[in-house]
Design an enzyme around this catalytic site. Structure first.
Site, PDB file in Angstrom:
ATOM      1  N   HIS A  22      39.898  46.833  43.085  1.00 26.09           N
ATOM      2  CA  HIS A  22      39.875  46.495  41.658  1.00 26.09           C
ATOM      3  C   HIS A  22      40.890  45.400  41.320  1.00 26.09           C
ATOM      4  CE1 HIS A  22      37.695  47.543  38.167  1.00 26.09           C
ATOM      5  NE2 HIS A  22      38.422  48.516  37.674  1.00 26.09           N
ATOM      6  N   ASN A  70      41.407  48.603  31.795  1.00 22.53           N
ATOM      7  CA  ASN A  70      40.602  48.764  30.573  1.00 22.53           C
ATOM      8  C   ASN A  70      41.364  48.390  29.302  1.00 22.53           C
ATOM      9  OD1 ASN A  70      42.296  50.947  30.628  1.00 22.53           O
ATOM     10  ND2 ASN A  70      40.723  52.485  30.220  1.00 22.53           N
ATOM     11  N   ASP A  95      37.209  41.455  40.102  1.00 23.11           N
ATOM     12  CA  ASP A  95      36.396  42.003  41.187  1.00 23.11           C
ATOM     13  C   ASP A  95      34.950  42.125  40.721  1.00 23.11           C
ATOM     14  OD1 ASP A  95      37.530  44.054  39.392  1.00 23.11           O
ATOM     15  OD2 ASP A  95      36.453  45.492  40.617  1.00 23.11           O
ATOM     16  N   ASN A 116      35.161  47.133  32.897  1.00 22.83           N
ATOM     17  CA  ASN A 116      36.002  47.547  31.766  1.00 22.83           C
ATOM     18  C   ASN A 116      37.047  46.514  31.364  1.00 22.83           C
ATOM     19  OD1 ASN A 116      34.652  49.970  31.346  1.00 22.83           O
ATOM     20  ND2 ASN A 116      35.899  51.038  32.866  1.00 22.83           N
TER      21      ASN A 116
END
Length: 194
Positions: A22, A70, A95, A116
């Protein structure tokens, strides 16, 4: 096409996430800072790690938000407000599940595709989506229920090497990006086969 004056790398803060898939977007900004012999330093007003670097004759703001993925939008909005940047001046590196490791793609505008970090940035920019993206392939686990564990997991050795190759290609095309020559940048980056 407008010039990019800020590159934002998405990831999660903290040592436990640093090497996870991520954080591929943050890896690009880290690599660019190293290439420019600079260091990202904590900057409270931008809720992240920040550096100002030169790429050829262009000044670039680099930012890795230190909020969780997020909540990336607050950092991006703070940077935009402080430096009076428009969404078109931003390149957000993130990513990308829909690309295999070793592949990266540039894209301008569009939705968040379930990401997100992108979702929060679009919201924070008042639903303006016209920022540029560097989509760094991490591959897909093959089952939607496994995505969370997958993106928060570490890539294997060969996968990591492939992602690093894609990051190197991104770095090589950034001189075109900062002058707004997206055709050249995309031509080179999009022709790379993993």
């Amino acid at each position: 096409m407008s010039q990019v004056t800020a590159i934002i790398g998405l990831g999660n803060p903290g040592a436990e996430y640093a090497a996870t898939r991520h954080n591929a977007g943050a890896w690009l900004v880290d690599a660019l800072a190293r290439q420019a012999h600079s260091e990202l330093r904590p900057e409270k007003k931008f809720l992240g790690l920040y550096a100002k670097v030169r790429l050829d004759d262009h000044e670039l703001h680099l930012l890795n938000p230190t909020t969780f993925m997020n909540r990336s939008g607050a950092a991006v909005a703070a940077l935009c407000q402080f430096f009076k940047l428009a969404p078109e001046n931003l390149l957000v590196a993130h990513d990308e599940l829909d690309l295999p490791p070793g592949q990266a793609r540039y894209k301008t505008g569009g939705g968040h595709g379930g990401h997100n970090g992108l979702r929060d940035i679009i919201n924070a920019l008042g639903n303006q989506k016209q920022f540029h993206r560097a989509r760094i392939g991490i591959g897909h686990p093959g089952d939607a229920r496994q995505v969370t564990n997958y993106v928060l997991g570490r890539p294997g050795k060969s996968e990591q090497a492939a992602i690093e190759d894609a990051l190197s290609e991104c770095l090589a095309t950034l001189p075109y990006v900062v002058v707004g020559d997206w055709a050249k940048a995309m031509n080179r980056l999009h022709s790379v086969k993993p």
